[in-house]
Design a protein around this motif. Structure first.
Motif, PDB file in Angstrom:
ATOM      1  N   TYR A   1       0.795  -1.268   0.061  1.00 48.09           N
ATOM      2  CA  TYR A   1      -0.027   0.131  -0.099  1.00 48.09           C
ATOM      3  C   TYR A   1       0.820   1.242   0.210  1.00 48.09           C
ATOM      4  O   TYR A   1       0.684   2.326  -0.679  1.00 48.09           O
ATOM      5  CB  TYR A   1      -0.886   0.033   1.224  1.00 48.09           C
ATOM      6  N   GLN A   2       2.050   1.287   0.622  1.00 52.84           N
ATOM      7  CA  GLN A   2       2.866   2.518   0.719  1.00 52.84           C
ATOM      8  C   GLN A   2       3.750   2.560  -0.688  1.00 52.84           C
ATOM      9  O   GLN A   2       3.833   3.590  -0.938  1.00 52.84           O
ATOM     10  CB  GLN A   2       3.768   2.216   1.904  1.00 52.84           C
ATOM     11  N   ASP A   4       3.756   2.963  -4.750  1.00 51.97           N
ATOM     12  CA  ASP A   4       2.950   3.087  -5.875  1.00 51.97           C
ATOM     13  C   ASP A   4       3.678   2.263  -6.871  1.00 51.97           C
ATOM     14  O   ASP A   4       4.633   2.622  -7.490  1.00 51.97           O
ATOM     15  CB  ASP A   4       2.860   4.549  -6.046  1.00 51.97           C
ATOM     16  N   GLN A  40      -8.072  -0.340  -3.558  1.00 53.85           N
ATOM     17  CA  GLN A  40      -7.383  -1.358  -2.696  1.00 53.85           C
ATOM     18  C   GLN A  40      -6.756  -0.430  -1.468  1.00 53.85           C
ATOM     19  O   GLN A  40      -6.843  -0.930  -0.093  1.00 53.85           O
ATOM     20  CB  GLN A  40      -6.175  -1.843  -3.277  1.00 53.85           C
ATOM     21  N   LYS A  41      -6.091   0.698  -1.651  1.00 56.36           N
ATOM     22  CA  LYS A  41      -5.605   1.665  -0.683  1.00 56.36           C
ATOM     23  C   LYS A  41      -6.855   2.303   0.346  1.00 56.36           C
ATOM     24  O   LYS A  41      -6.502   2.152   1.599  1.00 56.36           O
ATOM     25  CB  LYS A  41      -4.909   2.800  -1.426  1.00 56.36           C
ATOM     26  N   HIS A  44      -8.058  -0.820   2.630  1.00 61.91           N
ATOM     27  CA  HIS A  44      -7.139  -1.093   3.518  1.00 61.91           C
ATOM     28  C   HIS A  44      -7.137  -0.068   4.752  1.00 61.91           C
ATOM     29  O   HIS A  44      -7.293  -0.249   5.873  1.00 61.91           O
ATOM     30  CB  HIS A  44      -5.746  -1.276   2.977  1.00 61.91           C
ATOM     31  N   CYS A  63      -1.080   3.787   4.082  1.00 61.45           N
ATOM     32  CA  CYS A  63      -1.763   3.253   3.044  1.00 61.45           C
ATOM     33  C   CYS A  63      -1.349   3.920   1.535  1.00 61.45           C
ATOM     34  O   CYS A  63      -1.708   3.673   0.636  1.00 61.45           O
ATOM     35  CB  CYS A  63      -3.385   3.520   3.155  1.00 61.45           C
ATOM     36  N   GLY A  64      -0.166   4.777   1.671  1.00 59.02           N
ATOM     37  CA  GLY A  64       0.328   5.369   0.568  1.00 59.02           C
ATOM     38  C   GLY A  64      -0.344   6.822  -0.208  1.00 59.02           C
ATOM     39  O   GLY A  64      -0.022   7.040  -1.054  1.00 59.02           O
TER      40      GLY A  64
END
Length: 95
Positions: A1-2, A4, A40-41, A44, A63-64
């Motif tokens: 998630y972090q 890209d 998805q991010k 989460h 989570c990015g």
């Protein structure tokens, strides 16, 4: 998630054209790669907000999301409620 992961990275890995990989992805998944990654991010992040006491800004970063405003806008657009409101409702036992 972090991290890209870009379509370009996938294309390089599989030695294919980036646009070709993007079309294949959309065909198989039903949405673009960037839409899928955002989904998805957010999913989460929603789970983390519900199940932890971590600050929302830290969850967004984990989570990015590098921009908290973008995170808040995206979360509200997807779920119809801000991350803070979502946490408050879950703590109150509301839907």
């Amino acid at each position: 998630y972090q991290t890209d992961l870009s379509l370009l990275e996938f294309a390089k890995t599989y030695q294919k054209n980036e646009k070709y990989i993007g079309r294949l992805f959309k065909q198989e998944v039903g949405m673009s790669y960037s839409e899928y990654a955002l989904e998805q991010k957010l999913s989460h992040a929603k789970s983390m907000i519900k199940n932890s006491n971590e600050r929302i800004i830290n969850i967004a970063l984990e989570c990015g999301f590098n921009n908290i405003s973008y995170f808040n806008r995206s979360f509200k657009k997807k779920y119809g409620i801000s991350p803070t409101e979502y946490r408050a409702r879950k703590r109150a036992g509301l839907r």
